[in-house]
Design an enzyme around this catalytic site. Sequence first.
Site, PDB file in Angstrom:
ATOM      1  N   GLU A   1       2.217   2.315   6.343  1.00 41.87           N
ATOM      2  CA  GLU A   1       2.394   0.905   6.564  1.00 41.87           C
ATOM      3  C   GLU A   1       3.216   0.734   6.203  1.00 41.87           C
ATOM      4  OE1 GLU A   1       0.547  -3.076   5.618  1.00 41.87           O
ATOM      5  OE2 GLU A   1       2.093  -1.698   4.391  1.00 41.87           O
ATOM      6  N   GLU A   2       3.988   0.657   4.996  1.00 43.64           N
ATOM      7  CA  GLU A   2       5.122  -0.079   5.225  1.00 43.64           C
ATOM      8  C   GLU A   2       6.195   0.496   5.707  1.00 43.64           C
ATOM      9  OE1 GLU A   2       4.687  -2.346   2.663  1.00 43.64           O
ATOM     10  OE2 GLU A   2       3.569  -1.143   1.320  1.00 43.64           O
TER      11      GLU A   2
ATOM     12  N   ASP B   1       0.758   4.976   1.060  1.00 44.05           N
ATOM     13  CA  ASP B   1       2.809   5.366   1.045  1.00 44.05           C
ATOM     14  C   ASP B   1       3.223   3.809   0.489  1.00 44.05           C
ATOM     15  OD1 ASP B   1       1.510   3.455   3.389  1.00 44.05           O
ATOM     16  OD2 ASP B   1       3.658   2.851   3.274  1.00 44.05           O
TER      17      ASP B   1
HETATM   18  N1  LIG Z   1       0.414  -5.109   1.750  1.00 43.04           N
HETATM   19  C1  LIG Z   1       0.493  -5.512   3.141  1.00 43.04           C
HETATM   20  C2  LIG Z   1       2.014  -5.147   3.649  1.00 43.04           C
HETATM   21  O1  LIG Z   1       2.855  -4.986   2.670  1.00 43.04           O
HETATM   22  N2  LIG Z   1       3.124  -5.153   4.725  1.00 43.04           N
HETATM   23  C3  LIG Z   1       4.185  -4.607   5.220  1.00 43.04           C
HETATM   24  C4  LIG Z   1       4.066  -3.846   6.655  1.00 43.04           C
HETATM   25  C5  LIG Z   1       5.169  -4.252   7.401  1.00 43.04           C
HETATM   26  C6  LIG Z   1       5.166  -5.710   8.352  1.00 43.04           C
HETATM   27  N3  LIG Z   1       6.820  -5.430   8.559  1.00 43.04           N
HETATM   28  C7  LIG Z   1       7.423  -4.325   8.532  1.00 43.04           C
HETATM   29  N4  LIG Z   1       6.288  -2.954   7.532  1.00 43.04           N
HETATM   30  C8  LIG Z   1       4.500  -6.373   4.195  1.00 43.04           C
HETATM   31  O2  LIG Z   1       5.772  -6.362   4.831  1.00 43.04           O
HETATM   32  O3  LIG Z   1       3.918  -6.961   4.789  1.00 43.04           O
HETATM   33 ZN   LIG Z   2      -0.273  -2.892   1.721  1.00 51.30          ZN
HETATM   34 ZN   LIG Z   3       3.234  -3.318   1.469  1.00 55.45          ZN
END
Ligand SMILES: NCC(=O)N[C@@H](Cc1c[nH]cn1)C(=O)O
Ligand SMILES: [Zn+2]
Ligand SMILES: [Zn+2]
Length: 474
Positions: free
Chosen positions: A165-166, A100
Site C-alpha cells: 500500500e505504501e 507494510d
Molecule cells: N495510511 C494511508 C497512507 O499513508 N497512504 C499512502 C499511500 C501512498 C500514496 N502515494 C504513495 N503512497 C499516502 O502517502 O497517502
Molecule cells: Zn496506511
Molecule cells: Zn501510510
Amino acid sequence: SGLDPIFKYIDEQQNEFVQRLKEWVAIPSDSSEPQTWDKVVRMLNVTADKIKMLGGNIEFADVGSQRMSNGQLVHLPPVILAELKKDPKKPTLCIYGHVDVQPAKKEDGWTTDPYTLTEINGNLYGRGASDNKGPVLAWLHAVEAYQALKQEIPVNIKFIIEGMEEAGSNGLDTLTEQRNMTFFSDVDYIVISDNIWISKKPALTYATRGNCFFFVEVEGQKQDMHSGVFGGSIHEAMTDLIALLDSLVDSRGRILVPGINEAVAPLTEEEEKRYQGIEFDLEAHKKDSGVTKFLYDTKEEILQHRWRYPSLSIHGIEGAFSDPGSKTVIPRKVIGKFSIRQVPNMDPSEVEKQVTKYLQKLFAERNSPNQLKVTMPIGAKPWVANVSDPQFVAGRRAVQTVFGVDPDLICEGSTIPIARNFQDVTGKSIIMLPIGGADDGEHSQNEKMSRSNYIQGTKLFAAFFYELSQLPQK
Ligand SMILES: NCC(=O)N[C@@H](Cc1c[nH]cn1)C(=O)O
Ligand SMILES: [Zn+2]
Ligand SMILES: [Zn+2]
C-alpha cells in the site's frame, strides 16, 4: 447489551492484544524498496497464519512483477485473499488493510527503537502501530472475541490484506478486476480502517485524496566529477534538477504547473459553510504536530487544503550526496521525487501530461546537454463515498455504542490508492472507519497508537459487525 460480553473479553485480553502488536511491529515490513520485500512477505505469512487460526481460507494471490526505475523486473509480494466460514443468509463484509510500513530508522530521530513497540503514558510507539498494523490486528481480534465466546459473527467476513500500500498498491488494481466476478461477487460492503480522526472525537471518513508520484531524472556525465576540476565548466545535473524542483510550487504552497489548479472544482458557498461547522482545534493541531506557523491562518483554510485542494510535496533526491561531512563532488545522475495529491475533477493521466510538458519546457529553456526523464510510477485517483449508503448508519451506530457520541463526518488528506478502484470496478459500497488518533504521527518519527484507541477500536469493529447485520438486507 448483547455486545457486553464481547467488550469485556476485549478488555480482559488487552495485554495479549498489545503483545501481538509488538510481534507485528518487530517485523520491518518496509515496502519502499525491493530489498526489504522479503520482510513484507514474512509479515504477510504471519498475518495469514493468524487468519488461519480464526478458521479462514487463505489464498496468496500473485500480482506479478514490477519494473523498477533501474530497469530491473522484480516479483511483487502477493496479496492475501481470505474468507471465514460463510452463511448465505448473512451479508458479507470485506475488510481491506495493509501490513507494510513506511521506512523508519532510530537515527531519523525516534525516541525509541521504531521496531520495538514501547508503551509510554498509554501510547504504543512503533512503526506501523497506527498505519496500519494496529487496525488490521484490531479487526482480527474483533473476530476472535466473537469466536472465543462462541457467539456467531453476525456477518460473513472476507479479508484483502496487502503489503504494497505504501508504495502505491502495485498489482492490486488488476487483481480487483480479475476477481470482480468471483471474490467480490458476494461482497455487500467494503470497509477500510487506515485513517485518523481530526480531534479526540471518533469519525467516519467519506473521502480521501489521490496521489500522483513523480520521478524527475537528470543525467549528466558518465561518472561523478571533481567540482574543483569540472565545476564552472559543465552543466551540472543537480543544478538542473534543483531549478526544475524549485519551479513546481511557490512559497505560499501554490502549485505552479499550468492546468493543475484550473481543474479543481470551485468551492461552493454551501461547502464553505460546512467547513465552519467542523470541530477542529487549531491550537491542539499546532501543539500535536509541532508546526508553529501554517501557510493559512484559519481552521477552514487548513482543512480545505488538507482535504479538497491539491498539494505538491518534494520528498527527496536519489543520487544526491546526503551523508554527513563534506564531499566536493558533482553527482552524475540525480532523481528528484515529488508528489501531487489529487482531488475531485483532477485526472492523473492529465496531471502526468501537464507535469511532463511543463518540466520539459523549463528544461529546454536551460539549454542543458543533460538528459531529462519524467515518469509517474503512481497515479491514484481520489475517492468519495456515497454517505447516504446504509453502511454509514451502521458506522454511526457502532460509534455511538462504543464511545457514546455521534461521530464526525470527515475527509482524509492522505491516500488509500486502491479505494477508488474498489469503488469503480466492484460498484460496492465503501466506508472508512478510522481508529487512529489525530496525533498518531503516521509516516513520522515516533508513530504511535494509544492503547485506548487500539482497544476501543477493537470494540468498535465488533459493534460494527453487529450493526451491519441489523441493516435491511440488500
Ligand atoms: N495510511 C494511508 C497512507 O499513508 N497512504 C499512502 C499511500 C501512498 C500514496 N502515494 C504513495 N503512497 C499516502 O502517502 O497517502
Ligand atoms: Zn496506511
Ligand atoms: Zn501510510
